[in-house]
Design an enzyme around this catalytic site. Sequence first.
Site, PDB file in Angstrom:
ATOM      1  N   GLU A   1       0.853  -1.198   0.000  1.00 31.53           N
ATOM      2  CA  GLU A   1       0.000   0.000   0.000  1.00 31.53           C
ATOM      3  C   GLU A   1       0.881   1.236   0.000  1.00 31.53           C
ATOM      4  OE1 GLU A   1       1.355   1.152   3.762  1.00 31.53           O
ATOM      5  OE2 GLU A   1      -0.084   2.324   2.577  1.00 31.53           O
TER       6      GLU A   1
ATOM      7  N   CYS B   1       6.136   6.030   9.007  1.00 36.58           N
ATOM      8  CA  CYS B   1       6.623   5.288   7.827  1.00 36.58           C
ATOM      9  C   CYS B   1       8.013   5.696   7.367  1.00 36.58           C
ATOM     10  CB  CYS B   1       5.628   5.437   6.678  1.00 36.58           C
ATOM     11  SG  CYS B   1       4.057   4.654   7.032  1.00 36.58           S
TER      12      CYS B   1
END
Length: 446
Positions: free
Chosen positions: A144, A256
């Site tokens: 993703e 992230c």
Amino acid sequence: MRLTVIGTGYLGATHAACMAELGHEVLGVDVDPEKVAALQGGQVPFHEPGLPELIARHTASGRLAFTTDHAAAGAFGEVHFVCVGTPQRQGSGGADLTHVDAAFAAIAGHAAEGSLIVGKSTVPVGTAERLAARHGAEIAWNPEFLREGHAVEDTLRPDRLVFGVRSARAEGLLREVYAPVLGAGTPVVSTDFPTAELVKTAANAFLATKISFINAMAEVCEAAGGDVGVLAEAIGYDDRIGGKFLRAGVGFGGGCLPKDIRAFAHRADELGVSLAFLREVDAINMRRRDKVVGLARELCGGSVLGARVAVLGAAFKPGSDDIRDSPALNVAARLRLDGADVTVYDPEALDNARKAYPLLGYALSAEEALERADLVLHLTEWPQFRELDPERAAELVSRPRIVDGRGTLDAGRWTVAGWHFRALGRPAPVGEGTLEGLQGRGRERQ
Ligand code: UDX
């Protein structure tokens, strides 16, 4: 189709809701009963525009449900998506795969014959191969690329889909899952396991590199008297470079980019490939936080001891309440350790910030944070901070001095209103008073 989504954190909750939106029947599975109960009741435990509405609508219609029961999930789904986190491992920059391994083991033990287990988590290259060998079940990898604050949009209308597959059947199942997205013309890249895993880590490494590149240019501009904002605009007109992700400032944070570039460099080392430049990308990013701390000291006459510092922003970026590796809170906490009296305001992230940094002060509005401040730091570029009236703000503070750590405030307006204005990578505005002069004219309201 009947799909399960294992892990209902940021990625999983969004994926589950969006899959229901695409018309599937979806069962979300998590080991945390509180999270499951909240989601089943239509409550989303984090800030993400559009997601609460989607979850409430689809749980109410019965197309989306949540459970802690992996056996029920195994019996339910034809395709199982694994969406658990891969945090940074303690002691090394590598990824901690405990949750991925546990989720695959839990679902593989219950998955019906012929079902497909699809990894979506960001993992070190080689993980899919290892899991396929361990579990014998059919596996695919479908990374993703969603951004916090745009998660629903990015899932329903992605730039591309990447399928790491080993059989036409696995690819066929994924094409069926994403049929409406593919029907809208979204490109799909179908490839092997390692390439699919690497697409994700390479994309994040490139984005982080772009930000650190412009922040390195900011360092040069600071040394040479240039303006990194103008520089970014000018190089961004070149299509080959592009203007996006060239906003210089206090750097990237979040759950992230920082951990993913460390895990990527670590994995590359294991494979005998040097990605040393990613360590420099990381170091440049961290130096920007040091720069703001240094500027704060400089503007407070050499030390922030006893200074009242207002920090505008706590989230790692606007549009989110996520404070993981937030540059704003990192700077705030360091100034507090240096003896400053720090008050933080953020439109969405105050609750999370309070829990993680209980020793910082918090205000319920930007105005309240500014009251009697000796220094203001603008560290998360929420649009409402751009709307602040510099004249009114000057009346609230003790001393009108501000560091724009995101380069989005109008330097001219703040300077005209009497502020000593500093921004990363940009020269002080023309007409800026000297620091000595400023200290002389500071409003003494202690
Ligand atoms: C990122 C990737 O964009 C996404 O594709 C991936 O799936 C997960 O990681 P996210 O962490 O939500 O998404 O944030 P992003 O919008 O990429 O911003 C990351 C950080 O970089 C933020 O702290 C942001 O403030 C900073 N940033 C971004 C800059 O400092 N300058 C820029 O020009 C852009």
